[in-house]
Design a protein around this motif. Structure first.
Motif, PDB file in Angstrom:
ATOM      1  N   GLU A 160       0.843  -1.204   0.000  1.00 24.96           N
ATOM      2  CA  GLU A 160       0.000   0.000   0.000  1.00 24.96           C
ATOM      3  C   GLU A 160       0.884   1.263   0.000  1.00 24.96           C
ATOM      4  O   GLU A 160       0.623   2.220  -0.715  1.00 24.96           O
ATOM      5  N   PHE A 161       1.969   1.221   0.766  1.00 30.80           N
ATOM      6  CA  PHE A 161       2.943   2.341   0.839  1.00 30.80           C
ATOM      7  C   PHE A 161       3.568   2.564  -0.543  1.00 30.80           C
ATOM      8  O   PHE A 161       3.685   3.696  -1.028  1.00 30.80           O
ATOM      9  N   LYS A 162       3.951   1.447  -1.187  1.00 33.68           N
ATOM     10  CA  LYS A 162       4.552   1.549  -2.527  1.00 33.68           C
ATOM     11  C   LYS A 162       3.549   2.113  -3.536  1.00 33.68           C
ATOM     12  O   LYS A 162       3.917   2.901  -4.403  1.00 33.68           O
ATOM     13  N   ALA A 163       2.294   1.714  -3.383  1.00 36.44           N
ATOM     14  CA  ALA A 163       1.270   2.196  -4.326  1.00 36.44           C
ATOM     15  C   ALA A 163       1.100   3.707  -4.206  1.00 36.44           C
ATOM     16  O   ALA A 163       0.745   4.388  -5.179  1.00 36.44           O
ATOM     17  N   ARG A 164       1.391   4.247  -3.035  1.00 33.01           N
ATOM     18  CA  ARG A 164       1.286   5.709  -2.850  1.00 33.01           C
ATOM     19  C   ARG A 164       2.495   6.443  -3.428  1.00 33.01           C
ATOM     20  O   ARG A 164       2.491   7.663  -3.538  1.00 33.01           O
ATOM     21  N   HIS A 165       3.558   5.686  -3.760  1.00 35.29           N
ATOM     22  CA  HIS A 165       4.776   6.297  -4.322  1.00 35.29           C
ATOM     23  C   HIS A 165       5.212   5.519  -5.558  1.00 35.29           C
ATOM     24  O   HIS A 165       6.278   4.896  -5.564  1.00 35.29           O
ATOM     25  N   PRO A 166       4.406   5.556  -6.620  1.00 36.31           N
ATOM     26  CA  PRO A 166       4.721   4.740  -7.789  1.00 36.31           C
ATOM     27  C   PRO A 166       6.077   5.123  -8.383  1.00 36.31           C
ATOM     28  O   PRO A 166       6.436   6.305  -8.420  1.00 36.31           O
ATOM     29  N   GLY A 167       6.838   4.119  -8.768  1.00 36.04           N
ATOM     30  CA  GLY A 167       8.147   4.380  -9.376  1.00 36.04           C
ATOM     31  C   GLY A 167       9.280   4.464  -8.378  1.00 36.04           C
ATOM     32  O   GLY A 167      10.458   4.477  -8.751  1.00 36.04           O
TER      33      GLY A 167
END
Ligand code: 13P
Ligand code: SF4
Length: 303
Positions: free
Chosen positions: A99-106
């Motif tokens: 979920e954290f990664k999805a908030r910071h794509p790339g």
């Protein structure tokens, strides 16, 4: 190796099983003395990777034994007390990281080795306190970087490299007990003694210290330093090794309350029993292990 009856039993079982015993620097003195090798997380990961013993008895906390199992898919990894967890590692799970990664794509995802296998499996690369600065300095520029779970190690490396990371708010409850005020009090009581602290300490504690080092880094510092007295701001289990390796020097704990209860769960009895019973074993599902392995191997290759 110590020579109590139980230590003798351990030595005999170790031989019978073809086992190597690895222990973290925070383990009980008698457990460190029963080990073939005592070290920090990086040194233990390297030993686990290079060992040709078919059995590894890992005296540390769960994520460390899990790392050894991930790096040694064909071997038996024993953990004397599987209840020896790391509260910091448990401050983020795989779903929270996704979920954290999805908030910071790339963004590149970097994890401290103090993390679960499922968190490592979601990351591009892993670091330890002993190599974080070196590994993170070599990361590609121009991409955002997520760092989990230790906000203190993350902010320490960011400060050293003049970088900005997106930090997960995890922390070590043991190192959180050390205060800058306490560091100044101990320093005043031992003028001239250098103060070493671990990067898991809060920022004001790190700022009050002379050196911020992994536990392996502290051992190397102590060997090389001409100081006769050294103040040690980390889990007090390390004092045994420091005193054994440096008999002419005095090591002063910055705070006697820095005891990690999980690191103390392993005893000579539980080490003997796990070698006798060949259990408890650490097993990581291969699909998770394969992805976690690439993050750990990326670290070992970089560091
Ligand atoms: P080191 O890798 O420095 O030994 O640290 C491990 C750890 O858990 C510190 O709390
Ligand atoms: Fe985890 Fe802190 Fe214990 Fe290290 S000292 S194992 S980071 S709880």
């Amino acid at each position: 190796m110590n020579d109590t009856p139980i230590a003798e039993e351990i030595a005999a079982l170790k031989k019978e099983r073809g086992a190597v015993i690895l222990a973290h620097n925070y383990q009980r003195p008698e457990v460190q003395d029963a080990a073939d090798f005592t070290g920090d997380s990086l040194e233990l990961a390297r030993r686990a990777a290079s060992s040709d013993a078919p059995v590894i008895a890992f005296c540390g906390v769960y994520f460390m034994a899990e790392t050894a199992a991930i790096l040694n898919p064909g071997k038996t990894v024993l953990i004397p007390d599987p209840g020896a967890g790391c509260p910091m590692a448990d401050m983020i799970d795989g779903a929270q990281l996704r979920e954290f990664k999805a908030r910071h794509p790339g963004a590149l995802a970097v994890c401290y080795v103090n993390s679960t296998a499922e968190v490592k499996a979601e990351c591009d690369i892993c670091v330890t306190s002993g190599n974080a600065e070196r590994v993170m300095a070599a990361l590609p520029r121009g991409r955002e970087i997520i760092f989990v779970p230790d906000r203190h190690l993350g902010s320490h490396v960011a400060g050293k490299l003049g970088a900005k990371y997106i930090l997960w708010p995890g922390y070590c409850p043991t190192h959180a007990r050390l205060s800058a005020k306490r560091v100044e009090e101990v320093r005043a009581a031992h003028p001239g003694a250098p103060v070493l602290v671990h990067p898991e300490c809060p920022a004001d504690v790190r700022a009050a210290a002379d050196e911020c080092l992994s536990t392996g880094g502290m051992c190397a510092y102590a060997r090389a330093s001409s100081a006769r007295e050294i103040i040690v701001g980390t889990e007090t289990g390390i004092l045994h090794r420091l005193r054994r390796e440096n008999p002419g020097k005095t090591f002063i704990p910055a705070d006697d309350s820095l005891v990690c209860p999980n690191m103390k769960k392993t005893t000579l009895e539980s080490l003997r029993d796990c070698l006798r019973d060949m259990s408890p074993r650490v097993a990581v599902p291969e699909e998770t292990a394969a992805r976690a392995r690439s993050a750990i191997e990326a670290m070992l290759a970089a560091g």
